[in-house]
Design a protein around this motif. Structure first.
Motif, mmCIF file in Angstrom:
data_model
loop_
_atom_site.group_PDB
_atom_site.id
_atom_site.type_symbol
_atom_site.label_atom_id
_atom_site.label_comp_id
_atom_site.label_asym_id
_atom_site.label_seq_id
_atom_site.Cartn_x
_atom_site.Cartn_y
_atom_site.Cartn_z
ATOM 1 N N GLN A 1 0.832 -1.205 0.000
ATOM 2 C CA GLN A 1 0.000 0.000 0.000
ATOM 3 C C GLN A 1 0.868 1.258 0.000
ATOM 4 N N PRO A 2 1.589 1.497 -1.079
ATOM 5 C CA PRO A 2 2.487 2.654 -1.119
ATOM 6 C C PRO A 2 1.754 3.993 -1.084
ATOM 7 N N ASP A 3 0.485 3.993 -1.433
ATOM 8 C CA ASP A 3 -0.273 5.245 -1.402
ATOM 9 C C ASP A 3 -0.364 5.812 0.013
ATOM 10 N N ARG A 4 -0.219 4.967 1.003
ATOM 11 C CA ARG A 4 -0.271 5.433 2.391
ATOM 12 C C ARG A 4 0.917 6.328 2.751
ATOM 13 N N ILE A 5 1.998 6.174 2.013
ATOM 14 C CA ILE A 5 3.153 7.049 2.236
ATOM 15 C C ILE A 5 3.362 7.966 1.027
ATOM 16 N N LEU A 6 2.304 8.114 0.249
ATOM 17 C CA LEU A 6 2.291 8.987 -0.926
ATOM 18 C C LEU A 6 3.331 8.584 -1.968
ATOM 19 N N ALA A 7 3.521 7.281 -2.122
ATOM 20 C CA ALA A 7 4.452 6.762 -3.120
ATOM 21 C C ALA A 7 3.661 6.117 -4.263
ATOM 22 N N ARG A 8 4.282 6.073 -5.416
ATOM 23 C CA ARG A 8 3.655 5.473 -6.592
ATOM 24 C C ARG A 8 3.729 3.951 -6.500
ATOM 25 N N ASN A 9 2.656 3.275 -6.861
ATOM 26 C CA ASN A 9 2.628 1.813 -6.817
ATOM 27 C C ASN A 9 3.161 1.243 -8.131
ATOM 28 N N TYR A 10 4.443 0.968 -8.151
ATOM 29 C CA TYR A 10 5.059 0.404 -9.349
ATOM 30 C C TYR A 10 5.174 -1.116 -9.279
ATOM 31 N N ILE A 11 4.897 -1.702 -8.131
ATOM 32 C CA ILE A 11 5.118 -3.128 -7.909
ATOM 33 C C ILE A 11 4.345 -3.989 -8.911
ATOM 34 N N ALA A 12 3.132 -3.607 -9.236
ATOM 35 C CA ALA A 12 2.328 -4.392 -10.175
ATOM 36 C C ALA A 12 2.983 -4.477 -11.549
ATOM 37 N N THR A 13 3.851 -3.536 -11.866
ATOM 38 C CA THR A 13 4.520 -3.542 -13.165
ATOM 39 C C THR A 13 5.443 -4.746 -13.316
ATOM 40 N N PHE A 14 5.911 -5.313 -12.220
ATOM 41 C CA PHE A 14 6.736 -6.518 -12.312
ATOM 42 C C PHE A 14 5.979 -7.651 -13.002
ATOM 43 N N LYS A 15 4.654 -7.628 -12.928
ATOM 44 C CA LYS A 15 3.843 -8.678 -13.554
ATOM 45 C C LYS A 15 4.013 -8.729 -15.066
ATOM 46 N N VAL A 16 4.403 -7.624 -15.681
ATOM 47 C CA VAL A 16 4.495 -7.587 -17.146
ATOM 48 C C VAL A 16 5.833 -8.088 -17.680
ATOM 49 N N LEU A 17 6.770 -8.417 -16.821
ATOM 50 C CA LEU A 17 8.082 -8.860 -17.301
ATOM 51 C C LEU A 17 7.994 -10.024 -18.290
ATOM 52 N N PRO A 18 7.134 -11.014 -18.069
ATOM 53 C CA PRO A 18 7.033 -12.085 -19.074
ATOM 54 C C PRO A 18 6.596 -11.577 -20.456
ATOM 55 N N LEU A 19 5.825 -10.505 -20.497
ATOM 56 C CA LEU A 19 5.412 -9.940 -21.784
ATOM 57 C C LEU A 19 6.590 -9.329 -22.530
#
Length: 119
Positions: free
Chosen positions: A52-70
């Protein structure tokens, strides 16, 4: 072509290292197919779901790791010992399907890379 290894060693959201490493990884993958990704030390935390990076006002980039296989990035590894040290040995779901391997195997694999970038 040179083989390039990306090593993630830092916690997510504490600084820009993880995000910058991911950006560099995606950009590099457009230039070469020989890319490996290693998550060691606190870097293993990069792949934990439900952050939950939004709680510290950070951008949530973690989900981008999911696209590595693409991007045809298939050599992704998590350090087994570092997961155990952080109490994550029982976690079996990460945002990326990375193979959990011992630290010694990671060292052996890194020898095969021409360039090693650490974030």
């Amino acid at each position: 072509m040179k083989k390039i290894a990306f090593i993630f060693t830092k916690t997510p959201h504490g600084d820009a290292g993880g995000r910058e490493g991911l950006d560099a990884l995606l950009a590099t993958s457009a230039l070469t197919e020989k890319v490996g990704v290693f998550f060691i030390s606190d870097g293993v935390l990069q792949l934990l779901p439900n952050q939950q990076p939004d709680r510290i006002l950070a951008r949530n980039y973690i989900a981008t790791f999911k696209v590595l296989p693409l991007y045809d990035i298939e050599e992704c590894y998590l350090c087994q010992e570092d997961l155990v040290m952080r109490g994550l040995s029982s976690v079996n779901h990460f945002v990326l399907d990375a193979k959990v391997i011992p630290a010694e195997t990671i060292r052996e694999k890194l020898v095969d890379y021409d360039v090693v970038l650490t974030f």
